[in-house]
Write a protein that holds these residues in place. Structure first.
Motif, PDB file in Angstrom:
ATOM      1  N   ASP A   1       0.829  -1.193   0.000  1.00 48.73           N
ATOM      2  CA  ASP A   1       0.000   0.000   0.000  1.00 48.73           C
ATOM      3  C   ASP A   1       0.870   1.253   0.000  1.00 48.73           C
ATOM      4  OD1 ASP A   1      -2.679   1.059   0.192  1.00 48.73           O
ATOM      5  OD2 ASP A   1      -2.032   1.801   2.175  1.00 48.73           O
ATOM      6  N   LYS A   2       1.924   1.148   0.822  1.00 48.31           N
ATOM      7  CA  LYS A   2       2.848   2.283   0.907  1.00 48.31           C
ATOM      8  C   LYS A   2       3.484   2.534  -0.450  1.00 48.31           C
ATOM      9  CE  LYS A   2       6.773   3.537   3.710  1.00 48.31           C
ATOM     10  NZ  LYS A   2       7.803   2.878   4.510  1.00 48.31           N
ATOM     11  N   LEU A   3       3.961   1.388  -0.993  1.00 48.44           N
ATOM     12  CA  LEU A   3       4.610   1.486  -2.311  1.00 48.44           C
ATOM     13  C   LEU A   3       3.621   2.013  -3.341  1.00 48.44           C
ATOM     14  CD1 LEU A   3       6.577  -1.861  -2.303  1.00 48.44           C
ATOM     15  CD2 LEU A   3       7.549   0.438  -2.275  1.00 48.44           C
ATOM     16  N   ASN A   4       2.474   1.483  -3.219  1.00 47.80           N
ATOM     17  CA  ASN A   4       1.412   1.905  -4.132  1.00 47.80           C
ATOM     18  C   ASN A   4       1.156   3.400  -3.984  1.00 47.80           C
ATOM     19  OD1 ASN A   4      -0.371   1.277  -6.101  1.00 47.80           O
ATOM     20  ND2 ASN A   4      -2.024   0.692  -4.701  1.00 47.80           N
ATOM     21  N   HIS A   5       1.187   3.787  -2.729  1.00 49.39           N
ATOM     22  CA  HIS A   5       0.972   5.198  -2.454  1.00 49.39           C
ATOM     23  C   HIS A   5       2.073   6.053  -3.053  1.00 49.39           C
ATOM     24  CE1 HIS A   5      -0.920   8.408  -0.246  1.00 49.39           C
ATOM     25  NE2 HIS A   5       0.255   8.773   0.285  1.00 49.39           N
ATOM     26  N   GLU A   6       3.293   5.543  -2.814  1.00 50.26           N
ATOM     27  CA  GLU A   6       4.445   6.252  -3.386  1.00 50.26           C
ATOM     28  C   GLU A   6       4.313   6.316  -4.893  1.00 50.26           C
ATOM     29  OE1 GLU A   6       7.574   4.736  -0.006  1.00 50.26           O
ATOM     30  OE2 GLU A   6       8.066   4.379  -2.127  1.00 50.26           O
ATOM     31  N   PHE A   7       3.983   5.083  -5.357  1.00 51.01           N
ATOM     32  CA  PHE A   7       3.819   4.993  -6.814  1.00 51.01           C
ATOM     33  C   PHE A   7       2.747   5.970  -7.310  1.00 51.01           C
ATOM     34  CE2 PHE A   7       1.433   2.900 -10.277  1.00 51.01           C
ATOM     35  CZ  PHE A   7       2.438   2.818 -11.237  1.00 51.01           C
ATOM     36  N   GLU A   8       1.729   5.997  -6.543  1.00 44.11           N
ATOM     37  CA  GLU A   8       0.628   6.883  -6.902  1.00 44.11           C
ATOM     38  C   GLU A   8       1.091   8.350  -6.866  1.00 44.11           C
ATOM     39  OE1 GLU A   8      -4.015   6.955  -5.598  1.00 44.11           O
ATOM     40  OE2 GLU A   8      -2.497   7.261  -4.050  1.00 44.11           O
ATOM     41  N   ASN A   9       1.846   8.607  -5.779  1.00 40.74           N
ATOM     42  CA  ASN A   9       2.371   9.986  -5.649  1.00 40.74           C
ATOM     43  C   ASN A   9       3.259  10.332  -6.817  1.00 40.74           C
ATOM     44  OD1 ASN A   9       1.012  10.514  -3.336  1.00 40.74           O
ATOM     45  ND2 ASN A   9       2.713   9.969  -1.953  1.00 40.74           N
ATOM     46  N   ASP A  10       4.136   9.293  -7.077  1.00 46.08           N
ATOM     47  CA  ASP A  10       5.060   9.523  -8.198  1.00 46.08           C
ATOM     48  C   ASP A  10       4.294   9.775  -9.480  1.00 46.08           C
ATOM     49  OD1 ASP A  10       7.114   9.225  -6.513  1.00 46.08           O
ATOM     50  OD2 ASP A  10       7.599   7.132  -7.079  1.00 46.08           O
ATOM     51  N   ILE A  11       3.327   8.862  -9.670  1.00 44.86           N
ATOM     52  CA  ILE A  11       2.512   9.003 -10.890  1.00 44.86           C
ATOM     53  C   ILE A  11       1.808  10.360 -10.876  1.00 44.86           C
ATOM     54  CG2 ILE A  11       0.445   8.087 -12.059  1.00 44.86           C
ATOM     55  CD1 ILE A  11       2.875   6.333 -12.518  1.00 44.86           C
ATOM     56  N   ASN A  12       1.330  10.660  -9.704  1.00 46.00           N
ATOM     57  CA  ASN A  12       0.635  11.947  -9.562  1.00 46.00           C
ATOM     58  C   ASN A  12       1.561  13.111  -9.884  1.00 46.00           C
ATOM     59  OD1 ASN A  12      -1.837  10.956  -8.916  1.00 46.00           O
ATOM     60  ND2 ASN A  12      -1.538  11.038  -6.698  1.00 46.00           N
TER      61      ASN A  12
ATOM     62  N   ASN B   1       9.305  10.331 -17.671  1.00 44.39           N
ATOM     63  CA  ASN B   1      10.491   9.475 -17.494  1.00 44.39           C
ATOM     64  C   ASN B   1      10.768   9.203 -16.030  1.00 44.39           C
ATOM     65  OD1 ASN B   1      11.029   8.993 -20.152  1.00 44.39           O
ATOM     66  ND2 ASN B   1      12.336  10.800 -20.371  1.00 44.39           N
ATOM     67  N   ILE B   2      10.683  10.300 -15.279  1.00 50.07           N
ATOM     68  CA  ILE B   2      10.919  10.149 -13.821  1.00 50.07           C
ATOM     69  C   ILE B   2       9.903   9.162 -13.226  1.00 50.07           C
ATOM     70  CG2 ILE B   2      10.810  11.361 -11.579  1.00 50.07           C
ATOM     71  CD1 ILE B   2      11.839  13.878 -13.229  1.00 50.07           C
ATOM     72  N   ALA B   3       8.648   9.345 -13.704  1.00 50.91           N
ATOM     73  CA  ALA B   3       7.578   8.455 -13.205  1.00 50.91           C
ATOM     74  C   ALA B   3       7.856   7.002 -13.560  1.00 50.91           C
ATOM     75  CB  ALA B   3       6.228   8.872 -13.791  1.00 50.91           C
ATOM     76  N   VAL B   4       8.328   6.858 -14.830  1.00 49.68           N
ATOM     77  CA  VAL B   4       8.639   5.481 -15.283  1.00 49.68           C
ATOM     78  C   VAL B   4       9.756   4.883 -14.409  1.00 49.68           C
ATOM     79  CG1 VAL B   4       9.630   4.177 -17.198  1.00 49.68           C
ATOM     80  CG2 VAL B   4       7.780   5.786 -17.617  1.00 49.68           C
ATOM     81  N   ALA B   5      10.799   5.786 -14.174  1.00 51.43           N
ATOM     82  CA  ALA B   5      11.925   5.318 -13.337  1.00 51.43           C
ATOM     83  C   ALA B   5      11.436   4.923 -11.945  1.00 51.43           C
ATOM     84  CB  ALA B   5      12.966   6.421 -13.221  1.00 51.43           C
ATOM     85  N   ASP B   6      10.558   5.776 -11.467  1.00 51.79           N
ATOM     86  CA  ASP B   6       9.999   5.491 -10.134  1.00 51.79           C
ATOM     87  C   ASP B   6       9.236   4.157 -10.112  1.00 51.79           C
ATOM     88  OD1 ASP B   6       9.354   8.903  -9.147  1.00 51.79           O
ATOM     89  OD2 ASP B   6      11.105   7.619  -8.885  1.00 51.79           O
ATOM     90  N   VAL B   7       8.472   4.014 -11.218  1.00 49.63           N
ATOM     91  CA  VAL B   7       7.686   2.761 -11.308  1.00 49.63           C
ATOM     92  C   VAL B   7       8.625   1.548 -11.296  1.00 49.63           C
ATOM     93  CG1 VAL B   7       6.238   1.394 -12.861  1.00 49.63           C
ATOM     94  CG2 VAL B   7       5.660   3.762 -12.392  1.00 49.63           C
ATOM     95  N   LYS B   8       9.700   1.747 -12.093  1.00 47.22           N
ATOM     96  CA  LYS B   8      10.681   0.634 -12.146  1.00 47.22           C
ATOM     97  C   LYS B   8      11.237   0.311 -10.768  1.00 47.22           C
ATOM     98  CE  LYS B   8      12.393   0.918 -16.852  1.00 47.22           C
ATOM     99  NZ  LYS B   8      13.482   1.507 -17.689  1.00 47.22           N
ATOM    100  N   LYS B   9      11.600   1.435 -10.113  1.00 54.87           N
ATOM    101  CA  LYS B   9      12.146   1.276  -8.759  1.00 54.87           C
ATOM    102  C   LYS B   9      11.135   0.509  -7.859  1.00 54.87           C
ATOM    103  CE  LYS B   9      13.888   4.838  -6.167  1.00 54.87           C
ATOM    104  NZ  LYS B   9      14.211   6.278  -6.109  1.00 54.87           N
TER     105      LYS B   9
END
Ligand SMILES: Nc1ncnc2c1ncn2[C@@H]1O[C@H](COP(=O)(O)OP(=O)(O)OP(=O)(O)O)[C@@H](O)[C@H]1O
Length: 941
Positions: free
Chosen positions: A748-759, A777-785
């Motif tokens: 959930d946390k990761l998802n949240h982060e991911f969501e934040n990143d995506i956001n 790109n940053i979002a993609v990198a974040d997603v990868k991470k």
């Protein structure tokens, strides 16, 4: 040897070979003896077996010496008679007896061939001739002063006869009588007569008397002495038996032959010359030993008549009478031997003349040897067996041999002189007159004797009268005692009836006891039933355990199902965007608690129910048992009451008995003993019954307690076992849940982060179109991470079924997100295309306006376009991972897609209408919408 030393009788067996009659009768040899001698055992086999069986079934008799058919007369003399002869020479009284069945060789052994051949004995000469020869041989050798006398007496049909009497003298001779110097009768009678054995008191008194009395009287006295035993040790002697002086063996043989001529012999079926009487040949030796004293010793050589079966010997009339008398005296001899061997207090010597004569030789002061003669043939085995039995018995008889007494030389000389005077006187009378001639002296003696006899008869008559009066008194006593006896008989018969009644009672009591035993058996049966019930309890316990397990299993299954449903619910909730997982987890935990509680409660309830059930049923069983015990104790009590009543009636009867016995019979403590016995029996019975009941109760209680404890323990163990097991099973699941929860939170946390990143990325996209690619790109990198991080936990998540299904779901959503990004990229491309179009339009405008744009501006636009192109080449969400949670962002994405589709649909005419496309630019609106949606996105804690 000391005077008091005891010596066993020497017993020898002599077995002859089979005689003609036995050979003719083909009677086999059943006696096993050495051929000559060597063994002291005789075996008799009467079974008819042969070989080893014969040896095994034969009876063995042990004696001192055994002589076989080849043992000659010399050997018998040497082995048996000679040792005694030496003792005889030393001064001991000795006896050699031959005993056995008719025709077995008694006379042959004792006398044999007594004839002299050129003054010599033959090989077949028996013991008597050999002793006579040996005696004079030894006396000559010793050259000592001596005197030898012989007597020969026969016991025929219980009558004594002097075998040395000439027949014509018989009428004149006095009757032979046996005297026992120890007997009262002998002494009392002797006291009344001058020739009493008691009156003989040795040489000293004789000397004194000789001074006072006239010669004739002295001579008479000495003469009387010569016919009596000279030694005081010898208790038995035969009054009036003649003793003859002998100077040589030949004279002795002469006497023997004279006696044998007079012996009663007859031809029987079994022996052509069968001796019909018992004979005793006695040799008296007076041997000078110390000064004027002569030692007196006596040798008795006894040839008994044959023990025989009257039928077999063919005895009739006179012969049968003889046989009867022979057998009678031999039977008494047997009894005497038995009594002596058994050391009985009473020895029946007086029951026959034979045993009276042998009194000194059997158990007395004489050295004795017994030769038992037997036949080897089977037809005689019965008598042989009986002879051997007697012989072995006789072996146990002990004698106390004593040296004979002394007699002075002058007494002997006077004795002989008196004898001579008497003989001479008789001879003179005979020569001068006809008829019955005797000397005056002899006549006076006879008259004297007659007077004595008359006195004796008078005495006897007086004695008789006394006895008659005693007898009448005794008869009176007898009558009284008969009456008493009759009275007692009646009472005894009465008592007999009471005893019968008592027996009846005892029988009844026995029956009661039997019933008691049956009751105890019933009790045992009840115990068995109880044990069976306990086994049923145990089975029920087992069933209960199984049932419990089943119930628990069902509960656990339902719990698992509900858990699964819960998880499914959670899963569903997770899929729902707005679902908050916390309450669900709490629910799960609560539900789990509730289920565990319910399981626990159910277990306890079931346990309780079972225990209640058991406890409900136990009293029933206890009741049954106690009922049984009560029944048994009632039975026991009733029996004990019955028993008591019987015992009391028995004791009553016994009281009667005691009363009677005390009053009429003898004072004794029967009643007391009986009471004690009855009391003891009753007490014993009571103790046994009580003990039995107590033991029974105790064992039942123990059994029940043990079973109850075992059941409770088993139940507790089963319940705690089930709970522990299930808890154990739940423990890893719980941990997994906790881990899942953590994973979910992390996710959930990761998802949240991911969501934040995506956001952030989307915001960036929305904020600045120029930075859109960069942000993406940053979002993609974040997603990868994020995806990488997911990979770390994916292993854990993969183990969780629910999670993996969720992840599956998320993956689908990721694919969807990727599609969205793709759409975004497409949209970017469209945007680029639009920008190019704008560029172109601007260039066109610049060209149209002839205004050349600044190089810097152109470069920056180109760079931007290039970057855009590059970014477009990289696919978004290549990890394939999708954030778990969906949000309105996706919807916004969907909306964006719809918008994009709208726009692409609308964009397609861009080339045709730039203004329209400009107006339709979605950038501004999308950002606004996204902003709007982001603010709506739920947060997961
Ligand atoms: N050991 C032996 N050796 C040789 N002959 C024997 C032997 N024993 C007995 N006889 C003979 O057997 C016969 C019977 O023996 P004998 O008369 O001695 O028997 P018994 O026992 O005295 O019989 P009874 O009791 O009838 O007088 C005689 O002819 C005797 O010679």
């Amino acid at each position: 040897m000391s005077d008091e030393e005891e010596l066993n009788i020497t017993v020898a067996i002599r077995c002859r070979g089979r005689n003609e009659k036995e050979i003719k009768a083909k009677s086999s040899v059943v006696v096993s003896v050495p051929d000559v001698m060597g063994s002291n055992e005789v075996s008799l086999n009467t079974t008819g077996d042969v070989g080893i069986a014969a040896q095994m079934n034969s009876k063995t008799y042990t004696v001192d010496k055994v002589f076989g058919p080849s043992a000659d007369q010399q050997l018998i003399f040497k082995e048996i008679a000679e040792p005694l002869f030496h003792d005889f020479m030393k001064g001991y009284n000795c006896t050699v007896l031959v005993y056995g069945m008719t025709s077995t060789g008694k006379t042959y052994t004792m006398t044999g061939d007594e004839r002299l051949y050129d003054g010599e004995l033959s090989e077949a000469a028996g013991v008597i001739p050999r002793v006579l020869f040996k005696l004079f041989e030894e006396l000559t050798k010793e050259d000592a002063d001596h005197m030898v006398k012989c007597s020969f007496v026969e016991l025929y049909n219980e009558e004594l006869r002097d075998l040395l009497d000439e027949p014509q003298e018989t009428t004149l001779l006095k009757k032979l009588r046996i005297f026992d110097s120890n007997s009262n009768l002998g002494s009392s009678r002797a006291g009344s007569r001058s020739n009493s054995p008691r009156s003989f008191d040795g040489s000293t008194s004789l000397k004194r008397k000789s001074k006072q009395q006239p010669l004739q009287k002295q001579v008479k006295h000495i003469l009387q002495k010569s016919q009596q035993p000279a030694d005081q040790n010898s208790a038995i002697y035969i009054q009036n038996l003649q003793e003859f002086h002998i100077m040589s063996a030949r004279e002795g043989i002469g006497l023997l032959q004279r006696g044998l001529r007079h012996r009663q012999v007859a031809s029987t079926k079994m022996n052509d010359v069968s001796s019909r009487s018992h004979t005793i040949f006695t040799i008296m030796l007076y041997k000078k030993c110390d000064g004027e004293a002569f030692r007196v010793s006596k040798m008795n050589l006894v040839d008994l008549a044959g023990s025989e079966n009257i039928n077999r010997s063919g005895a009739q009339n006179q012969r049968a009478k003889e046989a009867g008398s022979i057998n009678q005296s031999l039977l008494t001899l047997g009894r005497v031997i038995n009594s002596l061997a058994d050391k009985s207090s009473h020895i029946p010597f007086r029951e026959s003349k034979l045993t009276r004569l042998l009194q000194d030789s059997l158990g007395g002061n004489t050295k004795t040897a017994l030769i038992a003669t037997i036949s080897p043939a089977k037809i005689n085995s019965e008598e042989t067996s009986s002879t051997l039995e007697y012989a072995t018995k006789a072996k146990n008889i002990k004698n106390k041999p004593q040296l004979g007494s002394f007699v002075m030389k002058d007494v002997l000389v006077k004795n002989v002189t008196a004898e001579l005077i008497k003989i001479k006187s008789d001879l003179l009378s005979t020569k001068s007159k006809d008829g019955i001639y005797m000397s005056q002296e002899h006549y006076r003696e006879l008259t004297n004797d007659l007077e004595n006899y008359k006195t004796e008869v008078q005495e006897c008559k007086r004695e008789l009268e006394k006895l008659a009066s005693q007898n009448s008194l005794l008869l009176k006593d007898k009558k009284t005692s008969n009456e008493l006896h009759e009275l007692q008989r009646l009472k005894i018969s009465k008592l007999g009836k009471s005893i019968e009644i008592l027996y009846d009672k005892i029988d009844r009591q026995h029956k009661n006891e039997q019933e008691l035993v049956n009751a105890v058996q019933r009790l045992m049966h009840a115990i068995n039933i109880m044990q069976q019930s306990l086994r049923v309890y145990k089975d029920n316990g087992q069933k209960f355990q199984n049932e419990m397990e089943k119930v628990l299993r069902l509960k656990m299954d339902s719990f698992k199902n509900s858990l699964r449903n819960e998880i499914v619910q959670v899963k569903q909730n997770l899929t729902e965007e707005s679902t908050n997982i916390d309450p669900n987890i709490e629910n799960i935990v609560n539900e789990l608690d509730v289920i565990l509680e319910s399981v626990q409660t159910s277990s306890i309830e079931i346990c309780q129910k079972f225990i209640d059930g058991v406890l409900d049923q136990t009293p029933d069983h206890f009741e049954t048992i106690s009922k049984e015990v009560k029944n048994v104790s009632t039975i026991v009590n009733s029996y004990s009451v019955k028993l008591m009543s019987h015992l009391s009636s028995i004791s009553e009867e016994y009281n009667h008995l005691k009363e009677y016995l005390n009053d009429h019979f003898f004072k004794n403590n029967f009643q007391e003993a009986l009471d004690v016995h009855v009391d003891r029996t009753y007490h014993q019975l009571k103790i046994t019954a009580n003990g039995l009941i107590a033991k029974l109760q105790e064992s039942m209680n123990d059994q029940l307690d043990e079973n109850r404890n075992n059941m409770m323990k088993n139940l507790k163990n089963a319940a705690s076992g089930v709970v522990t097991r299930e808890m154990g099973l739940l423990e890893p699941v719980k941990k997994t849940w906790e881990a899942s929860l953590e994973n979910i939170n992390q996710c959930d946390k990761l998802n949240h982060e991911f969501e934040n990143d995506i956001n952030t990325a989307v915001n960036g996209l929305h904020n600045d179109i120029n930075n859109a690619l960069k942000t993406t790109n940053i979002a993609v990198a974040d997603v990868k991470k994020g995806m990488k991080k997911f990979e770390g936990i994916s292993g854990n998540l993969r183990n969780n079924e629910a999670l993996s299904s969720n992840i599956q779901e998320m993956r689908k959503k990721h694919v969807w997100l990727k599609d969205q990004i793709k759409q975004h990229t497409e949209y970017m491309n469209t945007a680029k295309f639009k920008l190019e179009e704008i560029d172109h339009s601007m260039k066109d405008i610049l060209n149209i306006q002839s205004l050349s744009p600044k190089a810097e501006n152109d470069d920056s636009v180109d760079l931007l376009l290039q970057q855009l192109k590059q970014k477009q080449l990289k696919p978004v969400g290549s990890t394939g991972k999708t954030p778990m949670r969906t949000s309105s962002w996706y919807n916004s994405g969907l909306n964006c897609r719809e918008d994009a589709e709208d726009r692409s649909n609308k964009a397609s005419p861009i080339k045709t209408s730039r203004s329209n496309s400009m107006a339709a630019s979605p950038l501004k609106r999308t950002r606004q919408e996204d902003d709007h949606h982001v603010s709506k996105s739920p947060k997961i804690s």
